[in-house]
Write a protein that holds these residues in place. Structure first.
Motif, mmCIF file in Angstrom:
data_model
loop_
_atom_site.group_PDB
_atom_site.id
_atom_site.type_symbol
_atom_site.label_atom_id
_atom_site.label_comp_id
_atom_site.label_asym_id
_atom_site.label_seq_id
_atom_site.Cartn_x
_atom_site.Cartn_y
_atom_site.Cartn_z
ATOM 1 N N ILE A 13 0.820 -1.206 0.000
ATOM 2 C CA ILE A 13 0.000 0.000 0.000
ATOM 3 C C ILE A 13 0.857 1.259 0.000
ATOM 4 C CG2 ILE A 13 -1.959 -1.057 1.144
ATOM 5 C CD1 ILE A 13 -0.813 0.193 3.761
ATOM 6 N N PHE A 14 0.193 2.383 -0.166
ATOM 7 C CA PHE A 14 0.858 3.680 -0.148
ATOM 8 C C PHE A 14 0.672 4.324 1.224
ATOM 9 C CE2 PHE A 14 0.076 2.419 -4.431
ATOM 10 C CZ PHE A 14 1.236 2.782 -5.091
ATOM 11 N N ASP A 15 1.008 5.606 1.339
ATOM 12 C CA ASP A 15 0.901 6.295 2.632
ATOM 13 C C ASP A 15 -0.530 6.686 2.954
ATOM 14 O OD1 ASP A 15 3.565 6.160 2.987
ATOM 15 O OD2 ASP A 15 3.974 8.215 2.311
ATOM 16 N N LYS A 16 -0.771 6.913 4.225
ATOM 17 C CA LYS A 16 -2.084 7.382 4.663
ATOM 18 C C LYS A 16 -2.477 8.668 3.934
ATOM 19 C CE LYS A 16 -4.843 8.708 8.646
ATOM 20 N NZ LYS A 16 -4.865 9.011 10.083
ATOM 21 N N LYS A 101 -5.620 5.183 -10.419
ATOM 22 C CA LYS A 101 -5.579 3.725 -10.569
ATOM 23 C C LYS A 101 -4.226 3.092 -10.277
ATOM 24 C CE LYS A 101 -6.044 3.697 -15.640
ATOM 25 N NZ LYS A 101 -7.262 4.484 -15.897
ATOM 26 N N ASP A 102 -3.166 3.897 -10.238
ATOM 27 C CA ASP A 102 -1.874 3.352 -9.820
ATOM 28 C C ASP A 102 -1.805 3.137 -8.311
ATOM 29 O OD1 ASP A 102 -2.107 6.171 -9.615
ATOM 30 O OD2 ASP A 102 0.075 6.394 -9.474
ATOM 31 N N LYS A 103 -2.731 3.736 -7.570
ATOM 32 C CA LYS A 103 -2.663 3.692 -6.100
ATOM 33 C C LYS A 103 -3.774 2.880 -5.452
ATOM 34 C CE LYS A 103 0.069 7.566 -4.704
ATOM 35 N NZ LYS A 103 0.144 8.561 -5.784
ATOM 36 N N ASP A 108 -10.741 -1.424 -2.762
ATOM 37 C CA ASP A 108 -10.360 -0.372 -1.814
ATOM 38 C C ASP A 108 -11.188 0.889 -2.059
ATOM 39 O OD1 ASP A 108 -8.543 -1.836 -0.375
ATOM 40 O OD2 ASP A 108 -6.753 -0.869 -1.190
ATOM 41 N N LEU A 109 -11.377 1.261 -3.320
ATOM 42 C CA LEU A 109 -12.099 2.503 -3.610
ATOM 43 C C LEU A 109 -13.579 2.408 -3.212
ATOM 44 C CD1 LEU A 109 -12.023 5.384 -4.728
ATOM 45 C CD2 LEU A 109 -12.613 4.436 -6.968
ATOM 46 N N ILE A 110 -14.201 1.276 -3.516
ATOM 47 C CA ILE A 110 -15.631 1.123 -3.199
ATOM 48 C C ILE A 110 -15.846 1.145 -1.681
ATOM 49 C CG2 ILE A 110 -17.547 -0.559 -3.253
ATOM 50 C CD1 ILE A 110 -16.625 -1.204 -6.171
ATOM 51 N N THR A 111 -14.943 0.519 -0.925
ATOM 52 C CA THR A 111 -15.099 0.534 0.536
ATOM 53 C C THR A 111 -14.751 1.909 1.110
ATOM 54 O OG1 THR A 111 -12.866 -0.412 0.753
ATOM 55 C CG2 THR A 111 -14.725 -1.937 0.870
ATOM 56 N N LEU A 112 -13.720 2.547 0.567
ATOM 57 C CA LEU A 112 -13.377 3.904 1.020
ATOM 58 C C LEU A 112 -14.527 4.866 0.722
ATOM 59 C CD1 LEU A 112 -11.233 5.761 2.295
ATOM 60 C CD2 LEU A 112 -10.248 6.073 0.011
ATOM 61 N N LYS A 133 -7.140 -6.331 -3.807
ATOM 62 C CA LYS A 133 -6.516 -6.433 -5.130
ATOM 63 C C LYS A 133 -7.550 -6.867 -6.163
ATOM 64 C CE LYS A 133 -3.036 -9.153 -7.481
ATOM 65 N NZ LYS A 133 -2.213 -10.360 -7.361
ATOM 66 N N ASP A 134 -7.600 -6.175 -7.293
ATOM 67 C CA ASP A 134 -8.561 -6.557 -8.330
ATOM 68 C C ASP A 134 -8.271 -7.971 -8.835
ATOM 69 O OD1 ASP A 134 -9.868 -4.171 -8.142
ATOM 70 O OD2 ASP A 134 -9.072 -3.319 -10.008
#
Ligand code: HIF
Length: 296
Positions: A13-16, A101-103, A108-112, A133-134
Protein backbone atom coordinates in the motif's frame (compact mmCIF):
# COMPACT_ATOMS: atom_id res chain seq x y z
CA UNK A 1 -13.31 -20.12 10.13
CA UNK A 2 -10.85 -21.78 7.75
CA UNK A 3 -7.89 -19.89 6.42
CA UNK A 4 -9.00 -18.16 3.27
CA UNK A 5 -7.10 -18.61 0.06
CA UNK A 6 -3.90 -16.99 -1.10
CA UNK A 7 -6.15 -14.84 -3.23
CA UNK A 8 -7.23 -12.73 -0.28
CA UNK A 9 -3.74 -11.74 0.86
CA UNK A 10 -3.55 -7.93 0.96
CA UNK A 11 -1.14 -6.22 -1.39
CA UNK A 12 1.33 -3.43 -0.65
CA UNK A 13 0.00 0.00 0.00
CA UNK A 14 0.86 3.68 -0.15
CA UNK A 15 0.90 6.30 2.63
CA UNK A 16 -2.08 7.38 4.66
CA UNK A 17 -1.82 10.82 3.07
CA UNK A 18 -2.36 9.27 -0.39
CA UNK A 19 -5.63 7.77 0.76
CA UNK A 20 -6.72 10.90 2.64
CA UNK A 21 -6.32 12.66 -0.72
CA UNK A 22 -8.58 10.13 -2.42
CA UNK A 23 -11.02 10.41 0.51
CA UNK A 24 -11.06 14.17 -0.06
CA UNK A 25 -11.75 13.75 -3.77
CA UNK A 26 -14.77 11.58 -2.96
CA UNK A 27 -15.96 13.99 -0.23
CA UNK A 28 -15.58 17.02 -2.51
CA UNK A 29 -17.51 15.34 -5.31
CA UNK A 30 -20.24 14.44 -2.77
CA UNK A 31 -20.58 18.14 -1.93
CA UNK A 32 -20.50 19.26 -5.56
CA UNK A 33 -23.03 16.78 -6.97
CA UNK A 34 -25.60 17.31 -4.25
CA UNK A 35 -28.62 17.34 -6.58
CA UNK A 36 -28.63 13.56 -7.13
CA UNK A 37 -31.89 11.78 -6.20
CA UNK A 38 -33.85 14.95 -5.39
CA UNK A 39 -31.03 16.46 -3.33
CA UNK A 40 -30.37 13.43 -1.16
CA UNK A 41 -26.96 13.30 -2.83
CA UNK A 42 -24.75 10.28 -3.55
CA UNK A 43 -23.92 9.47 0.11
CA UNK A 44 -26.53 6.73 0.68
CA UNK A 45 -25.94 4.94 -2.63
CA UNK A 46 -22.17 4.92 -1.92
CA UNK A 47 -22.86 3.21 1.40
CA UNK A 48 -25.10 0.73 -0.35
CA UNK A 49 -22.54 -0.21 -3.02
CA UNK A 50 -19.89 -0.76 -0.31
CA UNK A 51 -22.26 -3.09 1.53
CA UNK A 52 -23.40 -4.94 -1.60
CA UNK A 53 -19.78 -5.53 -2.60
CA UNK A 54 -19.30 -7.01 0.90
CA UNK A 55 -22.48 -9.07 1.02
CA UNK A 56 -21.22 -11.68 -1.44
CA UNK A 57 -18.72 -12.93 1.16
CA UNK A 58 -19.25 -16.50 2.38
CA UNK A 59 -16.86 -17.67 5.12
CA UNK A 60 -16.34 -21.25 4.02
CA UNK A 61 -15.49 -20.69 0.39
CA UNK A 62 -12.02 -21.14 -1.00
CA UNK A 63 -12.35 -17.79 -2.70
CA UNK A 64 -14.23 -15.78 -0.10
CA UNK A 65 -15.66 -13.12 -2.49
CA UNK A 66 -16.68 -9.93 -0.66
CA UNK A 67 -14.84 -6.69 -1.33
CA UNK A 68 -11.34 -8.09 -1.88
CA UNK A 69 -11.42 -8.80 -5.61
CA UNK A 70 -13.26 -5.65 -6.73
CA UNK A 71 -15.55 -7.77 -8.91
CA UNK A 72 -18.34 -5.18 -8.65
CA UNK A 73 -16.59 -3.60 -11.65
CA UNK A 74 -17.90 -6.41 -13.87
CA UNK A 75 -21.38 -6.20 -15.42
CA UNK A 76 -22.16 -9.67 -14.13
CA UNK A 77 -22.13 -8.36 -10.55
CA UNK A 78 -23.41 -4.82 -11.20
CA UNK A 79 -26.34 -6.30 -13.16
CA UNK A 80 -27.38 -8.61 -10.31
CA UNK A 81 -31.06 -7.66 -9.86
CA UNK A 82 -30.26 -6.93 -6.19
CA UNK A 83 -27.81 -4.24 -7.36
CA UNK A 84 -30.32 -2.16 -9.35
CA UNK A 85 -29.40 1.51 -8.95
CA UNK A 86 -25.80 0.87 -7.91
CA UNK A 87 -24.44 1.75 -11.34
CA UNK A 88 -25.01 5.37 -10.28
CA UNK A 89 -22.59 4.84 -7.40
CA UNK A 90 -20.10 3.02 -9.61
CA UNK A 91 -20.16 5.80 -12.21
CA UNK A 92 -19.75 8.42 -9.49
CA UNK A 93 -16.52 6.72 -8.37
CA UNK A 94 -15.22 5.96 -11.88
CA UNK A 95 -13.37 9.27 -12.57
CA UNK A 96 -11.74 9.03 -9.14
CA UNK A 97 -10.61 5.51 -9.95
CA UNK A 98 -9.22 6.63 -13.31
CA UNK A 99 -7.26 9.42 -11.66
CA UNK A 100 -5.77 7.16 -8.97
CA UNK A 101 -5.58 3.72 -10.57
CA UNK A 102 -1.87 3.35 -9.82
CA UNK A 103 -2.66 3.69 -6.10
CA UNK A 104 -6.04 2.10 -5.46
CA UNK A 105 -7.96 -1.05 -6.41
CA UNK A 106 -11.69 -1.18 -7.06
CA UNK A 107 -12.31 -2.99 -3.75
CA UNK A 108 -10.36 -0.37 -1.81
CA UNK A 109 -12.10 2.50 -3.61
CA UNK A 110 -15.63 1.12 -3.20
CA UNK A 111 -15.10 0.53 0.54
CA UNK A 112 -13.38 3.90 1.02
CA UNK A 113 -16.38 5.47 -0.74
CA UNK A 114 -18.73 3.94 1.85
CA UNK A 115 -16.51 5.04 4.74
CA UNK A 116 -16.23 8.56 3.33
CA UNK A 117 -20.00 8.84 2.75
CA UNK A 118 -20.84 7.75 6.31
CA UNK A 119 -18.35 10.19 7.82
CA UNK A 120 -19.32 13.11 5.57
CA UNK A 121 -22.99 12.53 6.49
CA UNK A 122 -22.01 13.14 10.16
CA UNK A 123 -21.76 9.45 11.06
CA UNK A 124 -19.11 7.75 13.16
CA UNK A 125 -15.50 7.34 12.11
CA UNK A 126 -15.05 4.00 10.35
CA UNK A 127 -11.60 2.37 10.60
CA UNK A 128 -10.30 1.43 7.14
CA UNK A 129 -7.36 -0.50 5.75
CA UNK A 130 -5.93 -0.69 2.26
CA UNK A 131 -4.75 -3.78 0.39
CA UNK A 132 -7.58 -5.27 -1.69
CA UNK A 133 -6.52 -6.43 -5.13
CA UNK A 134 -8.56 -6.56 -8.33
CA UNK A 135 -9.16 -10.18 -9.31
CA UNK A 136 -10.14 -11.33 -12.80
CA UNK A 137 -13.69 -11.83 -14.07
CA UNK A 138 -13.81 -15.56 -13.29
CA UNK A 139 -13.66 -14.75 -9.55
CA UNK A 140 -16.97 -12.84 -9.75
CA UNK A 141 -19.49 -14.45 -7.38
CA UNK A 142 -22.79 -15.67 -8.81
CA UNK A 143 -25.83 -13.41 -8.48
CA UNK A 144 -28.41 -13.80 -5.74
CA UNK A 145 -26.29 -13.61 -2.57
CA UNK A 146 -27.87 -10.42 -1.23
CA UNK A 147 -30.78 -10.53 1.21
CA UNK A 148 -34.51 -10.70 0.46
CA UNK A 149 -36.31 -7.71 2.02
CA UNK A 150 -39.66 -9.50 2.29
CA UNK A 151 -38.57 -11.82 5.10
CA UNK A 152 -38.70 -12.05 8.93
CA UNK A 153 -36.39 -11.89 11.96
CA UNK A 154 -35.25 -15.51 11.74
CA UNK A 155 -34.21 -14.94 8.14
CA UNK A 156 -32.33 -11.72 8.98
CA UNK A 157 -30.46 -13.41 11.85
CA UNK A 158 -29.56 -16.44 9.73
CA UNK A 159 -28.56 -14.31 6.75
CA UNK A 160 -26.05 -12.34 8.84
CA UNK A 161 -24.83 -15.48 10.58
CA UNK A 162 -23.89 -16.53 7.06
CA UNK A 163 -21.68 -13.43 6.79
CA UNK A 164 -20.01 -14.25 10.12
CA UNK A 165 -22.08 -11.78 12.16
CA UNK A 166 -22.96 -13.99 15.10
CA UNK A 167 -23.97 -11.32 17.61
CA UNK A 168 -27.47 -9.75 17.50
CA UNK A 169 -25.97 -6.43 18.58
CA UNK A 170 -23.77 -6.22 15.47
CA UNK A 171 -26.69 -7.14 13.20
CA UNK A 172 -29.14 -4.61 14.66
CA UNK A 173 -26.51 -1.85 14.62
CA UNK A 174 -25.78 -2.48 10.94
CA UNK A 175 -29.46 -2.14 10.06
CA UNK A 176 -29.34 1.40 11.47
CA UNK A 177 -27.77 2.45 8.14
CA UNK A 178 -31.31 2.42 6.79
CA UNK A 179 -31.56 5.94 8.19
CA UNK A 180 -29.90 6.78 4.86
CA UNK A 181 -31.45 7.23 1.43
CA UNK A 182 -34.67 5.64 0.29
CA UNK A 183 -36.16 2.72 -1.54
CA UNK A 184 -37.04 3.24 -5.21
CA UNK A 185 -39.91 1.33 -6.83
CA UNK A 186 -37.97 0.96 -10.08
CA UNK A 187 -34.93 -0.52 -8.31
CA UNK A 188 -36.30 -2.81 -5.64
CA UNK A 189 -40.08 -2.80 -5.87
CA UNK A 190 -40.31 -0.76 -2.64
CA UNK A 191 -40.93 2.96 -2.33
CA UNK A 192 -40.13 5.67 0.19
CA UNK A 193 -37.59 6.90 2.75
CA UNK A 194 -37.09 5.47 6.25
CA UNK A 195 -37.17 8.89 7.85
CA UNK A 196 -36.86 12.66 7.53
CA UNK A 197 -33.10 13.08 7.33
CA UNK A 198 -32.03 10.68 4.63
CA UNK A 199 -28.59 12.18 4.09
CA UNK A 200 -27.68 12.47 7.77
CA UNK A 201 -26.30 9.51 9.66
CA UNK A 202 -28.28 9.34 12.93
CA UNK A 203 -30.19 6.85 15.09
CA UNK A 204 -33.47 8.03 13.55
CA UNK A 205 -34.15 4.59 12.05
CA UNK A 206 -34.48 3.06 15.53
CA UNK A 207 -36.59 5.93 16.86
CA UNK A 208 -38.96 5.69 13.91
CA UNK A 209 -39.28 1.93 14.30
CA UNK A 210 -40.47 2.47 17.89
CA UNK A 211 -42.42 5.72 17.64
CA UNK A 212 -44.22 5.90 14.28
CA UNK A 213 -47.63 4.37 13.57
CA UNK A 214 -46.94 1.62 11.07
CA UNK A 215 -49.48 0.06 8.77
CA UNK A 216 -48.83 -2.88 6.46
CA UNK A 217 -49.70 -1.90 2.88
CA UNK A 218 -49.34 -3.46 -0.54
CA UNK A 219 -47.45 -1.05 -2.81
CA UNK A 220 -47.78 -0.41 -6.54
CA UNK A 221 -45.34 -3.21 -7.32
CA UNK A 222 -47.48 -5.64 -5.31
CA UNK A 223 -44.97 -5.91 -2.45
CA UNK A 224 -45.84 -5.56 1.22
CA UNK A 225 -44.20 -2.68 3.07
CA UNK A 226 -44.94 -0.79 6.30
CA UNK A 227 -46.00 2.84 5.83
CA UNK A 228 -46.42 5.66 8.37
CA UNK A 229 -48.61 8.79 8.21
CA UNK A 230 -45.47 10.93 7.86
CA UNK A 231 -44.65 9.19 4.58
CA UNK A 232 -41.90 6.96 5.98
CA UNK A 233 -41.56 3.28 5.20
CA UNK A 234 -40.06 0.10 6.63
CA UNK A 235 -39.20 -3.09 4.78
CA UNK A 236 -40.46 -6.35 6.31
CA UNK A 237 -36.83 -7.09 7.29
CA UNK A 238 -36.65 -3.71 9.07
CA UNK A 239 -39.89 -4.30 10.98
CA UNK A 240 -38.46 -7.69 11.97
CA UNK A 241 -36.26 -5.80 14.44
CA UNK A 242 -39.25 -4.91 16.62
CA UNK A 243 -41.07 -8.22 16.07
CA UNK A 244 -38.28 -10.21 17.73
CA UNK A 245 -37.83 -9.54 21.48
CA UNK A 246 -34.05 -9.83 21.50
CA UNK A 247 -33.70 -7.54 18.50
CA UNK A 248 -36.22 -5.10 19.98
CA UNK A 249 -34.22 -4.60 23.21
CA UNK A 250 -31.26 -3.52 21.08
CA UNK A 251 -33.45 -1.22 18.97
CA UNK A 252 -34.50 0.48 22.23
CA UNK A 253 -30.89 0.82 23.39
CA UNK A 254 -29.77 2.33 20.09
CA UNK A 255 -32.80 4.66 19.99
CA UNK A 256 -31.92 5.95 23.47
CA UNK A 257 -28.18 6.25 23.05
CA UNK A 258 -26.86 7.47 19.71
CA UNK A 259 -23.23 7.38 20.84
CA UNK A 260 -23.58 3.73 21.72
CA UNK A 261 -25.16 3.04 18.32
CA UNK A 262 -22.28 4.86 16.59
CA UNK A 263 -19.71 2.81 18.48
CA UNK A 264 -21.24 -0.56 17.63
CA UNK A 265 -22.07 0.46 14.05
CA UNK A 266 -18.50 1.56 13.37
CA UNK A 267 -17.09 -1.81 14.43
CA UNK A 268 -19.77 -3.70 12.54
CA UNK A 269 -19.44 -1.80 9.26
CA UNK A 270 -15.67 -2.05 9.37
CA UNK A 271 -15.96 -5.80 9.85
CA UNK A 272 -18.46 -6.02 6.98
CA UNK A 273 -16.12 -4.39 4.45
CA UNK A 274 -13.10 -6.45 5.59
CA UNK A 275 -14.80 -9.84 5.68
CA UNK A 276 -12.59 -12.55 4.18
CA UNK A 277 -9.41 -10.47 4.08
CA UNK A 278 -6.52 -11.54 6.30
CA UNK A 279 -4.61 -8.34 6.86
CA UNK A 280 -1.07 -8.76 8.15
CA UNK A 281 -0.82 -7.85 11.84
CA UNK A 282 1.28 -4.79 11.14
CA UNK A 283 -1.13 -3.43 8.53
CA UNK A 284 -2.13 0.04 9.74
CA UNK A 285 -5.78 0.81 10.42
CA UNK A 286 -6.58 4.39 9.49
CA UNK A 287 -9.22 6.92 10.50
CA UNK A 288 -9.65 9.67 7.93
CA UNK A 289 -10.49 13.29 8.66
CA UNK A 290 -13.73 14.73 7.33
CA UNK A 291 -13.56 17.80 5.09
CA UNK A 292 -15.06 19.83 7.96
CA UNK A 293 -12.31 18.74 10.33
CA UNK A 294 -9.65 19.71 7.80
CA UNK A 295 -11.20 23.17 7.32
CA UNK A 296 -11.23 23.95 11.03
FE1 HIF B 1 -30.28 -1.82 2.50
N1 HIF B 1 -31.79 -1.74 1.14
N2 HIF B 1 -30.82 -3.71 3.00
N3 HIF B 1 -28.68 -1.92 3.76
N4 HIF B 1 -29.70 0.04 1.88
C1 HIF B 1 -32.10 -0.69 0.31
C2 HIF B 1 -31.48 0.55 0.28
C3 HIF B 1 -30.39 0.89 1.05
C4 HIF B 1 -31.87 -4.42 2.47
C5 HIF B 1 -32.71 -4.02 1.45
C6 HIF B 1 -32.67 -2.77 0.85
C7 HIF B 1 -28.41 -2.96 4.61
C8 HIF B 1 -29.16 -4.09 4.76
C9 HIF B 1 -30.26 -4.45 4.00
C10 HIF B 1 -28.66 0.76 2.41
C11 HIF B 1 -27.70 0.28 3.28
C12 HIF B 1 -27.74 -0.96 3.91
C13 HIF B 1 -33.21 -1.05 -0.52
C14 HIF B 1 -33.84 -0.16 -1.57
C15 HIF B 1 -33.57 -2.33 -0.18
C16 HIF B 1 -34.71 -3.16 -0.77
C17 HIF B 1 -32.99 -0.06 -2.83
C18 HIF B 1 -33.62 0.85 -3.86
O1 HIF B 1 -34.82 0.64 -4.13
O2 HIF B 1 -32.94 1.73 -4.41
C19 HIF B 1 -31.99 -5.67 3.18
C20 HIF B 1 -33.04 -6.75 2.91
C21 HIF B 1 -30.99 -5.69 4.13
C22 HIF B 1 -30.69 -6.78 5.15
C23 HIF B 1 -31.76 -7.01 6.12
C24 HIF B 1 -27.19 -2.62 5.49
C25 HIF B 1 -27.62 -2.39 6.91
C26 HIF B 1 -28.73 -1.43 6.95
C27 HIF B 1 -26.07 -3.68 5.54
C28 HIF B 1 -26.76 -1.36 4.90
O3 HIF B 1 -25.72 -0.68 5.23
C29 HIF B 1 -28.72 2.12 1.94
C30 HIF B 1 -27.77 3.25 2.35
C31 HIF B 1 -29.81 2.20 1.09
C32 HIF B 1 -30.32 3.45 0.34
C33 HIF B 1 -29.81 3.48 -1.06
C34 HIF B 1 -30.31 4.70 -1.83
O4 HIF B 1 -30.09 4.72 -3.05
O5 HIF B 1 -30.89 5.62 -1.25
Amino acid sequence: APKSSELAKPVDIFDKTDYQKIYNQIATKLREEDEYDNYIGYGPVLVRIAWHASGTFRPHEKIPAGTYGGTMRFDKELDDPSNMGLRNAFNFLKPIYDENKDKISHGDLITLGGVCAIQEMQGPKIPWRSGRKDLPFDKTPENGRLPDASRDATYVRNYYHGLNFLDDKEIVALLGAHCLGKTHLKNSGYEGPWGAASNMFTNEFFKNLLNEKWELKTNEAGNKQWDSPKGYMMLPTDMALVQDNKFKKLVEQFANDEQYFFKVFSKSFSKLIENGIEFPENRKVWLFKTLDEQEE
